[in-house]
Design a protein around this motif. Sequence first.
Motif, short mmCIF file in Angstrom:
data_model
loop_
_atom_site.label_atom_id
_atom_site.label_comp_id
_atom_site.label_asym_id
_atom_site.label_seq_id
_atom_site.Cartn_x
_atom_site.Cartn_y
_atom_site.Cartn_z
N ILE A 74 0.82 -1.29 -0.14
CA ILE A 74 0.13 -0.02 0.33
C ILE A 74 0.60 0.80 0.05
O ILE A 74 0.32 2.09 -0.82
N TYR A 75 1.65 1.16 1.43
CA TYR A 75 2.74 2.89 0.94
C TYR A 75 3.53 2.60 0.00
O TYR A 75 4.29 3.85 -0.14
N GLY A 76 4.19 1.68 0.00
CA GLY A 76 4.79 1.49 -1.77
C GLY A 76 4.79 1.90 -2.48
O GLY A 76 4.55 2.87 -4.21
N GLY A 77 3.04 1.94 -2.86
CA GLY A 77 2.58 2.41 -4.36
C GLY A 77 1.64 3.77 -4.19
O GLY A 77 1.92 4.71 -4.72
N TYR A 78 1.89 4.04 -2.94
CA TYR A 78 1.91 6.03 -2.73
C TYR A 78 2.67 6.54 -2.81
O TYR A 78 2.85 7.59 -3.32
N LEU A 79 3.94 5.68 -2.44
CA LEU A 79 5.20 6.58 -2.98
C LEU A 79 5.48 6.44 -3.88
O LEU A 79 5.90 7.62 -4.82
N LEU A 80 5.10 5.71 -4.67
CA LEU A 80 5.30 5.36 -6.73
C LEU A 80 4.51 6.27 -6.82
O LEU A 80 4.81 7.46 -7.87
N ILE A 81 3.48 6.32 -6.94
CA ILE A 81 2.20 7.31 -7.58
C ILE A 81 2.57 8.64 -7.34
O ILE A 81 2.95 10.12 -7.73
N GLY A 82 3.55 9.18 -6.57
CA GLY A 82 3.79 10.21 -5.44
C GLY A 82 5.25 10.76 -6.40
O GLY A 82 4.84 12.04 -7.09
N HIS A 83 5.63 9.81 -6.33
CA HIS A 83 6.70 10.24 -7.18
C HIS A 83 6.46 10.48 -9.14
O HIS A 83 7.15 11.83 -9.90
N TYR A 84 6.48 9.44 -8.81
CA TYR A 84 5.39 10.20 -11.01
C TYR A 84 4.86 11.40 -10.72
O TYR A 84 4.96 12.04 -11.46
N ILE A 85 4.07 11.78 -9.97
CA ILE A 85 3.50 13.12 -9.83
C ILE A 85 3.94 14.41 -9.67
O ILE A 85 3.69 15.32 -10.68
N LYS A 86 4.82 13.89 -8.89
CA LYS A 86 6.21 14.96 -9.30
C LYS A 86 7.30 15.00 -10.03
O LYS A 86 7.31 16.61 -10.50
N PHE A 87 6.97 13.80 -10.83
CA PHE A 87 7.58 14.35 -11.91
C PHE A 87 7.00 14.50 -13.05
O PHE A 87 8.01 15.62 -14.07
N ASN A 88 5.81 14.56 -13.46
CA ASN A 88 5.06 14.76 -14.54
C ASN A 88 5.12 16.41 -13.50
O ASN A 88 4.79 17.07 -14.81
N ASN A 89 4.63 16.35 -13.04
CA ASN A 89 4.43 18.27 -12.07
C ASN A 89 5.25 19.06 -12.57
O ASN A 89 6.03 19.93 -13.27
N ASN A 90 7.30 18.76 -12.68
CA ASN A 90 8.33 19.25 -12.64
C ASN A 90 8.60 19.26 -14.18
O ASN A 90 8.68 20.43 -14.83
N MET A 91 8.19 17.62 -15.14
CA MET A 91 8.39 18.79 -16.65
C MET A 91 7.25 18.95 -17.46
O MET A 91 6.93 20.34 -18.07
N GLU A 126 0.77 20.09 -22.55
CA GLU A 126 -0.04 19.10 -22.60
C GLU A 126 -0.26 17.97 -22.32
O GLU A 126 -0.88 17.02 -21.28
N TYR A 127 0.78 17.58 -22.31
CA TYR A 127 0.83 15.97 -21.75
C TYR A 127 1.27 15.78 -20.74
O TYR A 127 0.79 14.49 -20.70
N TRP A 128 2.68 16.50 -19.97
CA TRP A 128 2.89 16.48 -18.88
C TRP A 128 1.67 16.40 -17.74
O TRP A 128 1.38 15.87 -16.78
N ARG A 129 0.96 17.34 -18.60
CA ARG A 129 0.30 18.37 -16.90
C ARG A 129 -1.37 17.11 -17.39
O ARG A 129 -1.71 16.39 -16.22
N ARG A 130 -1.73 16.18 -18.76
CA ARG A 130 -2.24 15.61 -18.41
C ARG A 130 -2.42 14.39 -17.81
O ARG A 130 -3.09 13.40 -17.09
N ASN A 131 -1.05 13.98 -17.80
CA ASN A 131 0.11 12.65 -17.17
C ASN A 131 -0.65 12.68 -15.67
O ASN A 131 -0.87 12.12 -14.36
N ARG A 132 0.01 14.04 -15.17
CA ARG A 132 -0.35 14.57 -13.90
C ARG A 132 -1.15 14.12 -12.82
O ARG A 132 -1.64 13.98 -12.45
N ASP A 133 -2.25 14.99 -14.25
CA ASP A 133 -3.44 14.73 -13.28
C ASP A 133 -4.21 13.78 -13.35
O ASP A 133 -5.29 13.36 -12.63
N LEU A 134 -3.71 12.89 -14.41
CA LEU A 134 -4.35 11.46 -14.68
C LEU A 134 -3.20 10.26 -12.78
O LEU A 134 -4.62 9.60 -12.58
N LEU A 135 -2.49 10.47 -12.48
CA LEU A 135 -2.23 10.04 -11.51
C LEU A 135 -2.29 10.60 -10.00
O LEU A 135 -2.64 9.68 -9.66
N ILE A 136 -3.13 11.78 -10.23
CA ILE A 136 -3.51 11.77 -8.77
C ILE A 136 -5.35 11.78 -8.93
O ILE A 136 -5.52 11.38 -8.16
#
Length: 190
Positions: A74-91, A126-136
């Motif tokens: 559970i917490y590994g999933g949250y960490l992984l999703i959080g990492h990719y949200i941060k990565f997509n937001n930075n991009m 738009e690609y990185w914004r859409r990926n960030r929003d889908l991960l949220i």
Amino acid sequence: MIYMNSKYFIFIIFLNFSGFSQDLVSPDSLSSNFLDSNLINNQNSNYNKAPLLSAILPGLGQVYNKQYWKLPVIYGGYLLIGHYIKFNNNMYKEFRGALIAQTDDNELTINPYPNFSESSLERNMEYWRRNRDLLIIFTGVYYILNIVDAHVFSHLNDFDIGNDISLSLSPKISKFGYNHNFGISLKFKF
């Protein structure tokens, strides 16, 4: 004539038997006493405690169900999703900054991607914004799945599997006409 009378006689007999089959042997399920006792029993059950705990703090319902091995998942999933949200937001921020640097008339701002056209920068932004929003959105779905998992396994804790349930696999030879058929037989015993 005798044939016609016997039809009516049989019909009348079955009509009478169906009338007796409506006798109540158990309490009425719509009576207030029956409903009140079932509602009280359901409120006292511990089946709703695990999903409630899991809704308060993800993973707490799994601990209540004594499924400790699910906590890292559970917490590994949250960490992984959080990492990719941060990565997509930075991009997204990087390409948005590059697009702003490309479109403004200020000579001091430098585009970090000089080989990209304005439409290419827009598409990437738009690609990185859409990926960030889908991960949220996926984070919310993951949270709901955590609660559903706790609820389902709280019900399955009381599920009894006896020793008399078995599955056997054996070769089978059968004769059909003049041909012998070879196969595998799968037998369930309950």
